[in-house]
Design an enzyme around this catalytic site. Structure first.
Site, PDB file in Angstrom:
ATOM      1  N   LYS A 177       2.506  27.120  -5.173  1.00  6.92           N
ATOM      2  CA  LYS A 177       3.629  26.099  -5.364  1.00  6.92           C
ATOM      3  C   LYS A 177       3.789  25.724  -6.893  1.00  6.92           C
ATOM      4  CE  LYS A 177       6.423  22.596  -4.540  1.00  6.92           C
ATOM      5  NZ  LYS A 177       7.911  23.092  -4.045  1.00  6.92           N
ATOM      6  N   LYS A 245       6.564  15.373 -12.420  1.00 10.15           N
ATOM      7  CA  LYS A 245       4.966  15.334 -11.679  1.00 10.15           C
ATOM      8  C   LYS A 245       4.601  17.009 -11.800  1.00 10.15           C
ATOM      9  CE  LYS A 245       4.959  15.451  -7.373  1.00 10.15           C
ATOM     10  NZ  LYS A 245       4.957  16.455  -6.378  1.00 10.15           N
TER      11      LYS A 245
HETATM   12  P1  NAD Z   1       9.920  10.877  -1.161  1.00 12.83           P
HETATM   13  O1  NAD Z   1       9.702  10.140  -2.245  1.00 12.83           O
HETATM   14  O2  NAD Z   1      11.611  10.866  -0.680  1.00 12.83           O
HETATM   15  O3  NAD Z   1       9.075  10.695   0.204  1.00 12.83           O
HETATM   16  C1  NAD Z   1       7.812  10.281   0.095  1.00 12.83           C
HETATM   17  C2  NAD Z   1       7.612   9.483   1.248  1.00 12.83           C
HETATM   18  O4  NAD Z   1       6.305   9.060   1.055  1.00 12.83           O
HETATM   19  C3  NAD Z   1       8.492   7.899   0.832  1.00 12.83           C
HETATM   20  O5  NAD Z   1       9.027   7.591   2.041  1.00 12.83           O
HETATM   21  C4  NAD Z   1       7.218   6.960   0.440  1.00 12.83           C
HETATM   22  O6  NAD Z   1       7.396   5.767   0.952  1.00 12.83           O
HETATM   23  C5  NAD Z   1       5.897   7.454   1.275  1.00 12.83           C
HETATM   24  N1  NAD Z   1       4.625   7.224   0.880  1.00 12.83           N
HETATM   25  C6  NAD Z   1       4.352   6.896  -0.476  1.00 12.83           C
HETATM   26  N2  NAD Z   1       2.929   6.620  -0.489  1.00 12.83           N
HETATM   27  C7  NAD Z   1       2.581   6.508   0.804  1.00 12.83           C
HETATM   28  C8  NAD Z   1       1.366   6.133   1.365  1.00 12.83           C
HETATM   29  N3  NAD Z   1       0.532   5.985   0.673  1.00 12.83           N
HETATM   30  N4  NAD Z   1       1.429   6.092   2.777  1.00 12.83           N
HETATM   31  C9  NAD Z   1       2.437   6.364   3.555  1.00 12.83           C
HETATM   32  N5  NAD Z   1       3.585   6.761   3.000  1.00 12.83           N
HETATM   33  C10 NAD Z   1       3.810   6.662   1.603  1.00 12.83           C
HETATM   34  O7  NAD Z   1       9.614  12.270  -1.588  1.00 12.83           O
HETATM   35  P2  NAD Z   1       9.927  13.810  -1.164  1.00 12.83           P
HETATM   36  O8  NAD Z   1      11.173  14.048  -2.107  1.00 12.83           O
HETATM   37  O9  NAD Z   1      10.292  13.592   0.430  1.00 12.83           O
HETATM   38  O10 NAD Z   1       8.866  14.782  -1.519  1.00 12.83           O
HETATM   39  C11 NAD Z   1       7.475  14.628  -0.877  1.00 12.83           C
HETATM   40  C12 NAD Z   1       6.539  15.659  -1.480  1.00 12.83           C
HETATM   41  O11 NAD Z   1       7.355  17.007  -1.327  1.00 12.83           O
HETATM   42  C13 NAD Z   1       6.549  15.760  -2.933  1.00 12.83           C
HETATM   43  O12 NAD Z   1       5.107  16.042  -3.341  1.00 12.83           O
HETATM   44  C14 NAD Z   1       7.472  16.636  -3.697  1.00 12.83           C
HETATM   45  O13 NAD Z   1       7.182  17.067  -4.972  1.00 12.83           O
HETATM   46  C15 NAD Z   1       7.432  17.770  -2.605  1.00 12.83           C
HETATM   47  N6  NAD Z   1       8.752  18.542  -2.522  1.00 12.83           N
HETATM   48  C16 NAD Z   1       9.922  17.923  -2.530  1.00 12.83           C
HETATM   49  C17 NAD Z   1      11.107  18.537  -2.471  1.00 12.83           C
HETATM   50  C18 NAD Z   1      12.394  17.893  -2.489  1.00 12.83           C
HETATM   51  O14 NAD Z   1      13.571  18.703  -2.567  1.00 12.83           O
HETATM   52  N7  NAD Z   1      12.420  16.566  -2.351  1.00 12.83           N
HETATM   53  C19 NAD Z   1      10.857  19.804  -1.993  1.00 12.83           C
HETATM   54  C20 NAD Z   1       9.845  20.480  -2.088  1.00 12.83           C
HETATM   55  C21 NAD Z   1       8.627  19.768  -2.102  1.00 12.83           C
END
Ligand code: NAD
Length: 300
Positions: A177, A245
């Protein structure tokens, strides 16, 4: 005992941009989904779609075949594993945990060992494909961990993605990744540079994008983010902060393995420029604003 090809119970932890769509697709595939998020309103928003809502992690995993995590960063995942009501002390009944967040490979390896010591399988299974790939259940999922655990997990992963590949031992999914993110970041930078150059020469950027998509410069980024750059749409998507990040994790891995990554270092500085200008919450296509400023053209 997880039954392949019959619906299971999934505790889904982290109902954000990606997790929301992934949890909904698991429910659509017939699994019973129990959602937990530190922001209760995020989990509750799924209730109307037949998803159960838990008030704690421990409540979410009671009777679950698998716990799936989709959280922002390494400390968030570690808190869900090692925290007071975390998965180390309260594993799901099916003794399988899948982390689909993007985190440090070293942390994934440590979690794997710690959970294995209490008889729980752990897979790192980060994804590529963005919110649209999540919504359409078309994610590419790169999985690290034991082959036997991968076979147990396939049933659940196939509800969220189309390219689902076991890439090696624990931590290997996260490493792949990070390679993916390095390519994405540098590709976005290349698109910004091309659009800045074309714009300065008076080229119609929509026309340029269309013709480039038909040739060897075509990419997912040019298609999706190029369109948003030209339109001046900076909405997230995948936030600048999340890419920073990931670039930090790439730099850590590069240090640990003594691999020079000069192009990644340069693009990281440009993402930091965007963050310094208050754009951390914008989508990655907002990197074009850095080029607006450098070239003295555009909207910024
Ligand atoms: P986001 O910030 O939209 O969602 C994360 C969620 O986790 C939030 O709702 C937050 O409240 C919750 N959270 C945080 N700490 C928590 C805890 N301790 N317990 C329970 N819930 C908790 O992030 P995202 O865009 O959905 O991305 C999530 C992961 O996927 C990241 O690692 C990101 O790098 C990866 N990712 C994101 C994308 C994208 O396009 N957004 C694409 C591929 C991978």
């Amino acid at each position: 005992m997880i039954q392949q090809n019959s619906p299971g119970v999934v505790a889904f932890i982290g109902i954000g941009t990606m997790g929301r769509e992934m949890a909904l697709n698991l429910a659509k595939a017939g699994h019973r989904v129990v959602a937990y998020d530190v922001r209760p309103v995020a989990a509750e928003s799924l209730a109307a779609h037949g998803v159960a809502v838990a008030a704690t992690i421990a409540d979410a995993v009671t009777q679950a075949d698998v716990a799936i995590l989709m959280l922002p960063d390494t400390p968030d995942v570690e808190s869900v594993i090692y925290g007071p009501d975390g998965l180390l002390g309260n594993p799901p009944t099916g003794r399988l945990v899948i982390d689909m967040s993007t985190i440090a490979p070293g942390s994934a390896r440590k979690i794997h060992v710690d959970l294995k010591n209490v008889g729980v399988d752990f897979l790192d299974a980060p994804v590529s494909g963005g919110p649209l790939g999540a919504k359409n259940a078309e994610l590419s999922i790169m999985v690290g961990g034991a082959a036997s655990a991968f076979e147990k997990a396939r049933h659940f992963l196939s509800a969220m993605g189309t390219t689902i590949t076991h890439v090696g031992e624990s931590g290997a999914g996260q490493t792949v990744k990070l390679c993916n993110q390095l390519i994405c970041g540098i590709n976005i930078q290349a698109i910004c540079e091309a659009l800045a150059l074309g714009r300065a020469a008076g080229i119609d950027l929509q026309t340029m994008r269309t013709v480039l998509l038909g040739g060897s410069a075509s990419s997912w980024m040019l298609d999706k983010l190029g369109l948003q750059m030209i339109a001046g749409d900076v909405s997230a998507g995948f936030r600048i902060d999340l890419m920073l990040k990931d670039l930090r994790l790439v730099a850590q891995q590069a240090q640990e393995t003594s691999v020079p990554l000069p192009a990644t270092a340069l693009v990281t500085s440009q993402y930091l420029d965007a963050k310094a200008h208050g754009e951390g919450g914008n989508g990655n296509q907002a990197l074009f604003l850095v080029y607006d400023r450098m070239s003295g053209q555009g909207r910024a």
